[in-house]
Design a protein around this motif. Structure first.
Motif, PDB file in Angstrom:
ATOM      1  N   TRP A  11       0.825  -1.221   0.000  1.00 34.36           N
ATOM      2  CA  TRP A  11       0.000   0.000   0.000  1.00 34.36           C
ATOM      3  C   TRP A  11       0.853   1.263   0.000  1.00 34.36           C
ATOM      4  N   MET A  15      -0.006   3.995  -2.753  1.00 34.30           N
ATOM      5  CA  MET A  15      -0.583   5.276  -2.333  1.00 34.30           C
ATOM      6  C   MET A  15       0.423   6.419  -2.421  1.00 34.30           C
ATOM      7  N   SER A  16       1.684   6.104  -2.593  1.00 26.93           N
ATOM      8  CA  SER A  16       2.683   7.172  -2.747  1.00 26.93           C
ATOM      9  C   SER A  16       2.822   7.622  -4.195  1.00 26.93           C
ATOM     10  N   MET A  18       2.106   9.694  -7.112  1.00 28.08           N
ATOM     11  CA  MET A  18       1.449  10.996  -7.194  1.00 28.08           C
ATOM     12  C   MET A  18       0.828  11.257  -8.559  1.00 28.08           C
ATOM     13  N   ASN A  19       0.947  10.273  -9.469  1.00 27.73           N
ATOM     14  CA  ASN A  19       0.310  10.441 -10.784  1.00 27.73           C
ATOM     15  C   ASN A  19       1.012  11.442 -11.689  1.00 27.73           C
TER      16      ASN A  19
ATOM     17  N   ARG B  29      -7.970   9.623 -12.233  1.00 28.22           N
ATOM     18  CA  ARG B  29      -7.358  10.539 -11.258  1.00 28.22           C
ATOM     19  C   ARG B  29      -6.321  11.430 -11.935  1.00 28.22           C
ATOM     20  N   VAL B  31      -3.212  14.571 -10.335  1.00 24.02           N
ATOM     21  CA  VAL B  31      -2.239  14.637  -9.246  1.00 24.02           C
ATOM     22  C   VAL B  31      -2.913  15.047  -7.933  1.00 24.02           C
ATOM     23  N   GLN B  36     -11.745  12.035  -7.764  1.00 21.72           N
ATOM     24  CA  GLN B  36     -11.781  10.954  -8.748  1.00 21.72           C
ATOM     25  C   GLN B  36     -13.032  11.093  -9.591  1.00 21.72           C
ATOM     26  N   GLY B 354       2.609   7.584   1.380  1.00 25.90           N
ATOM     27  CA  GLY B 354       1.245   8.068   1.197  1.00 25.90           C
ATOM     28  C   GLY B 354       1.083   9.561   1.393  1.00 25.90           C
ATOM     29  N   PHE B 355       2.152  10.230   1.714  1.00 24.20           N
ATOM     30  CA  PHE B 355       2.137  11.686   1.953  1.00 24.20           C
ATOM     31  C   PHE B 355       1.538  12.394   0.736  1.00 24.20           C
ATOM     32  N   ASP B 356       0.540  13.210   0.978  1.00 24.73           N
ATOM     33  CA  ASP B 356      -0.254  13.744  -0.120  1.00 24.73           C
ATOM     34  C   ASP B 356      -0.381  15.265  -0.002  1.00 24.73           C
ATOM     35  N   PRO B 357       0.368  16.021  -0.783  1.00 25.41           N
ATOM     36  CA  PRO B 357       0.242  17.465  -0.685  1.00 25.41           C
ATOM     37  C   PRO B 357      -1.080  17.948  -1.286  1.00 25.41           C
ATOM     38  N   PRO B 423      -3.824   9.972   1.777  1.00 28.11           N
ATOM     39  CA  PRO B 423      -5.000   9.460   1.060  1.00 28.11           C
ATOM     40  C   PRO B 423      -5.926   8.736   2.033  1.00 28.11           C
ATOM     41  N   SER B 424      -7.144   8.513   1.599  1.00 31.69           N
ATOM     42  CA  SER B 424      -8.104   7.880   2.514  1.00 31.69           C
ATOM     43  C   SER B 424      -7.789   6.400   2.748  1.00 31.69           C
ATOM     44  N   TYR B 425      -7.032   5.776   1.843  1.00 25.65           N
ATOM     45  CA  TYR B 425      -6.583   4.402   2.099  1.00 25.65           C
ATOM     46  C   TYR B 425      -5.218   4.507   2.754  1.00 25.65           C
ATOM     47  N   TYR B 426      -5.150   4.213   4.026  1.00 21.03           N
ATOM     48  CA  TYR B 426      -3.902   4.398   4.755  1.00 21.03           C
ATOM     49  C   TYR B 426      -3.637   3.166   5.618  1.00 21.03           C
ATOM     50  N   ASN B 427      -2.421   2.648   5.511  1.00 22.60           N
ATOM     51  CA  ASN B 427      -1.978   1.507   6.318  1.00 22.60           C
ATOM     52  C   ASN B 427      -2.947   0.328   6.235  1.00 22.60           C
ATOM     53  N   LYS B 430      -9.285   1.649   4.796  1.00 15.58           N
ATOM     54  CA  LYS B 430      -9.865   2.842   4.188  1.00 15.58           C
ATOM     55  C   LYS B 430     -10.461   3.729   5.279  1.00 15.58           C
ATOM     56  N   LYS B 435     -10.550  11.738   3.535  1.00 14.92           N
ATOM     57  CA  LYS B 435     -10.885  12.469   2.304  1.00 14.92           C
ATOM     58  C   LYS B 435     -11.841  13.632   2.608  1.00 14.92           C
TER      59      LYS B 435
END
Lengths: 410, 507
Positions: A11, A15-16, A18-19, B29, B31, B36, B354-357, B423-427, B430, B435
């Protein structure tokens, strides 16, 4: 819905993502980067994003979030990937040791693709038809190779070489492709080793290394296979096991310890690592060469990107009299895959050939007269592609295994 | 839908159209993980004529069409709003059509990436000047023009990429094909000028976020890449935010045509060092902000003069120069010499898995950004409760701040600000509420910046609608945008939903 046991472990990578899409389109000449995905490029007009990493990661996000299921249809897309790992090389890579783009720490694409394949197999949607045959042959007690050949046939070539011992410190793992499809290269290897006065031993009961099963994600018999192979070489006193196959090398050196959770009781080397030592110790009696020939080296993915073994084959080539090593536009970690790996050659042979033809054209552009490499799988695919190419190309370049190339200089 | 699919298939052939579930999700999706939209169909047209035919059918069938270049919009602009419509993937329209070396104008298909175009131009000693957006390794020229993109290098000298536009070929929503500027004269052979033959209609499509037409062919002014360049990086003194603004203002006031100048705030430097992003700065005792410049010249003498002027500005404000090599801390060298200009935004990504700016990048005047950044600190504190909820799930509280502050044309900067989340899916699980919190915070931050007078250029899904929801537009301006939309896209086929036009139309 499948349990997604293996994908869930990945995961962090999924999930990392970034597209950004650099895994499909990046061109960064300063670091030798000219596009990334051989499958995407070979698909040309039907190059939908599902054929490269960004699109696949989006699909995996939707799968993990429970929006869409695994299926046989998905497997048909997923296995059209040679698992070359070029996407990892471009993914958030600064290409400078003093700047670390941190996402590169979390994404190993090949691991993600292999996890997906394992889940597809466990859910019953894979292996695909041809892959299923290979696995069946590999697991068949009368074969133990993915070519469907009789088990003993792999060892026929040894009959010509009574000097090969049954036990010894330095043992050769022949694998399946060379003994069953490229015997002449093995004979070349023996010519070199004999000239260098090197004694080797072999087991006549080695089984397939299992690479094909790992790459396809069907690992149900893999533990038995690994344990058999390790015991076979350990019991025959191996201190160093070497192989001439990049796929076997990666499997022995990286996959076996990872799958078993412990280090092997002997060292594992690729044949180029043996050859470079022999050359540096002046053990190989090369003949004087008056004529110089330009040679370019194709980095096998399983040796280069997967195992970081880039320089040794080049060192070998640079020390062969009469050879001028020239690089292709895309080399080392940026090298274009030959297209054979990840089960593409067996299931999607046209795709594999198309990718190889692209690579051969690139070799011609380098000005080389010989395209060499150190992987029987690459040689097989490049040679097949070469056969289908125009005479104009064939007049410019030849495809030769690095072992045969060295042997021809003795 | 099967009939529609068959009609479209007849236009583009079966290899270039798909309604496969997995293909559709591959395009769902951009960036950001927070938005979505799954299209019904994805098409990879090969030329302008095909796009024209597709749009005519979409009009007949009243189905939304979303043009997609590199797919790098940080606000969800090149995926559908809602699960519907046709995504037009323009990446296969990526050829260089002509290079006019006498007049330095290149004509390309709009799907070409900035990196591919510049790779082509470099063989002629040329470049695009502004190198497009920070995502220029992938993002397309058409996408860049649709957003007035900056940030991928050269925007301090050349401004947004739309500055270089000479002419455009655009397919309107109804299928008509038009050309702009000099090409509006049907006898014009090669593009040479944008401004004439009536109003600058090319401008209508610049920064339009894909709502007015599909860009298919672009002519850009290109430039000889100067032979000489230098690049230096400086450690800032205390109060580095304010002083960096003073430095940038002084560069402008002195009229130095710096190629790029970027400032990294203290927080980015210290966190970056802490997380191993900047080995070149690990030796720093004082982890303060960093500023760099890159400058070009046509002679050594000219370069020396410019460098002396720039150094004087930096050093007079007590900035300390790093050594010349990247290993010494000179990130400017990486930026200019190693094409790091297309990776500068990646510094902010992936600090942890999963870090999401969550992005709110915008333009503001140079002298305004220190105050705006202080206000964002205040905004952060005001939203501690929501941020605490993210911390409880992920173990990391969101960080509000800005990535590189980039000097753009005139007395402006691009503020690459936002906050970090996950992101909403983490570790392995969900967490739908992540989100929800992200979108709530995102809208709040965008509103705050709009009310600070910031000017956005990339609107996408979320901002184009939120800007309308919070009544951020002057009424007359918004109405004019809508009337133009009604006039040239009466069924609101293109990028349906953006700016709430579709909603207002239905009302």
């Amino acid at each position: 819905m499948s349990e997604l046991k293996h994908l869930k472990k990945e995961w962090k990578a999924i999930m990392s993502c970034m597209n950004c899409g650099d895994c499909g389109f990046a061109i960064r000449p300063v670091v030798g980067r000219y596009l990334t995905c051989p499958v995407l490029e070979a698909k040309e007009e039907e190059g939908f994003e599902i054929y490269f990493s960004r699109g696949r990661m989006n699909v995996l996000k939707s799968i993990l979030e429970g929006q869409i299921p695994l299926s046989r249809e998905l497997a048909e897309w997923v296995y059209q990937c040679s698992e070359c790992g070029n996407c990892t090389e471009v993914c958030h890579m600064s290409q400078n040791p003093y700047i670390v783009l941190p996402t590169s720490n979390w994404i190993d694409h090949v691991k993600v693709w292999e996890a997906l394949r394992k889940d597809l197999v466990e859910a019953g949607f894979a292996p695909l038809d041809r892959h299923g045959d290979l696995i069946e042959y590999m697991n068949d007690d009368n074969m133990k190779n993915p070519y469907g050949e009789d088990k003993d046939k792999k060892f026929d070539w040894i009959n010509e070489f009574p000097e090969i011992k049954e036990k010894g410190d330095l043992m050769f793992f022949g694998g399946c492709t060379m003994p069953l499809r490229q015997v002449e290269t093995l004979k070349s290897m023996m010519k070199i080793l004999k000239a260098a006065e090197i004694e080797i031993a072999m087991s006549k009961d080695e089984w397939c290394c299992g690479s094909i099963a790992i790459r396809i994600g069907d690992e149900k018999s893999i533990t038995e296979m690994i344990e058999h192979n390790i015991d076979e070489f350990k019991n025959k006193g191996a201190k160093t096991l070497f192989t001439a196959c990049a796929g076997c090398y990666r499997t022995w050196k990286k996959d076996y310890p990872e799958l078993l959770g412990y280090e092997l009781p002997f060292e594992v080397k690729h044949i180029t690592e043996i050859l470079v030592e022999l050359i540096n110790n002046n053990k190989i009696p090369f003949k004087e060469e008056m004529e110089r020939v330009k040679v370019t080296y194709h980095d096998p993915c399983h040796l280069g990107r997967h195992m970081n073994l880039y320089e040794i084959p080049r060192e070998v080539l640079s020390k062969i009299p009469g050879i001028e090593l020239v690089e292709m536009k895309r080399n080392k970690n940026n090298a274009w895959c030959c297209g054979a790996g990840g089960g593409v050659k067996s299931q999607f042979s046209e795709l594999a050939l198309k990718i190889s033809q692209e690579r051969i054209k690139e070799a011609v552009e380098s000005g080389a007269q010989i395209l060499t490499t150190s992987c029987p799988f690459c040689i097989g695919n490049l040679s097949d592609a070469y056969e289908e190419m125009d005479l104009e190309i064939k007049e410019k370049i030849k495809v030769i295994d690095i072992i045969d190339l060295i042997s021809s200089k003795l | 839908m099967p009939e529609l699919y068959q009609k479209l298939e007849r236009i583009v052939s079966k290899n270039r159209i798909s309604n496969d579930l997995y293909v559709r999700h591959a395009y769902s999706r951009n960036v950001t993980s927070n938005l979505q939209g799954v299209p019904d169909i994805v098409i990879r047209p090969k030329d302008t004529q095909e796009i024209s035919e597709i749009l005519k059918i979409a009009n007949e069938e009243n189905i939304a069409v979303i043009p997609r270049g590199g797919g790098d919009c940080e606000f969800g602009g090149s995926k559908p709003i809602g699960d519907t419509g046709i995504v037009l993937d323009l990446k296969s329209m990526n050829k260089v059509l002509n290079l006019d070396t006498d007049n330095l104008i290149v004509t390309i298909e709009a799907g070409i990436s900035w990196s591919k175009l510049n790779d082509y131009l470099c063989h002629f000693g040329l470049y695009t000047g502004c190198m497009g957006p920070g995502s220029g390794l992938t993002s397309s020229v058409g996408g860049g023009l649709s957003h007035h993109s900056v940030g991928g290098g050269g925007c301090a000298k050349y401004g947004p990429c739309t500055n270089q536009l000479i002419s455009l070929e655009v397919v309107l929503a109804t299928g008509e094909i038009i050309e702009t500027g000099c090409q509006a004269n049907k006898y014009s052979k090669l593009p040479f000028n944008r401004f004439g033959n009536g109003p600058d209609l090319a401008a209508l499509f610049c920064g339009d976020n894909g709502i007015y037409g599909v860009k298919t062919k672009v002519s850009l002014q290109v430039f000889p890449k100067p032979e000489f360049a230098d690049y230096k990086t400086f450690l800032m003194p205390r109060n580095s935010m304010e002083i960096s603004a003073q430095m940038m203002s002084e560069i402008r006031q002195k009229g130095i045509d710096v190629y790029d100048t970027m400032y990294f705030m203290d927080l980015i430097v210290s966190i970056g060092i802490q997380y191993g992003m900047f080995p070149m700065w690990e030796h720093l005792k004082r982890k303060r902000g960093v500023i760099f410049y890159t400058v070009e010249a046509n002679s050594e003498t000219e370069l020396k003069a410019k460098v002396a002027q720039l150094d004087k500005i930096m050093l007079s404000k007590k900035a300390e120069e790093f050594g010349p090599e990247i290993s010494d801390g000179n990130i400017a060298k990486w930026h200019y010499e190693e094409q790091g200009h297309w990776l500068i935004a990646h510094n902010l990504w992936g600090l942890v898995p999963g870090f999401d700016p969550v992005d709110a990048e915008c333009h503001v005047p140079i002298n305004a950004y220190p105050k705006i950044m202080k206000d964002l600190d205040q905004w952060d504190m005001e939203h501690s409760e929501d941020m605490q909820k993210i911390l409880e799930i992920t173990g990391m509280r969101p960080i509000t701040g800005t990535g590189p502050i980039i000097l753009t044309e005139g007395n402006n900067v691009e503020l690459t600000c936002g906050f970090t989340s996950f992101p909403s899916y983490y570790n392995g699980e969900k967490h739908e509420n992540i989100k929800e919190i992200n979108v709530k915070l995102w809208k709040s931050l965008l509103e705050r910046l709009v009310k600070q007078g910031a000017m956005f250029y990339m609107f996408g899904d979320i901002l184009s609608r939120h800007m309308v929801d919070i009544q951020g537009y002057q009424k007359g301006y918004y109405e004019l945008m809508r009337k133009i939309k009604d006039a040239i896209d009466p069924k609101h086929i293109l990028s349906r939903g953006k700016y709430n036009f579709w909603g207002t139309k239905r009302k």
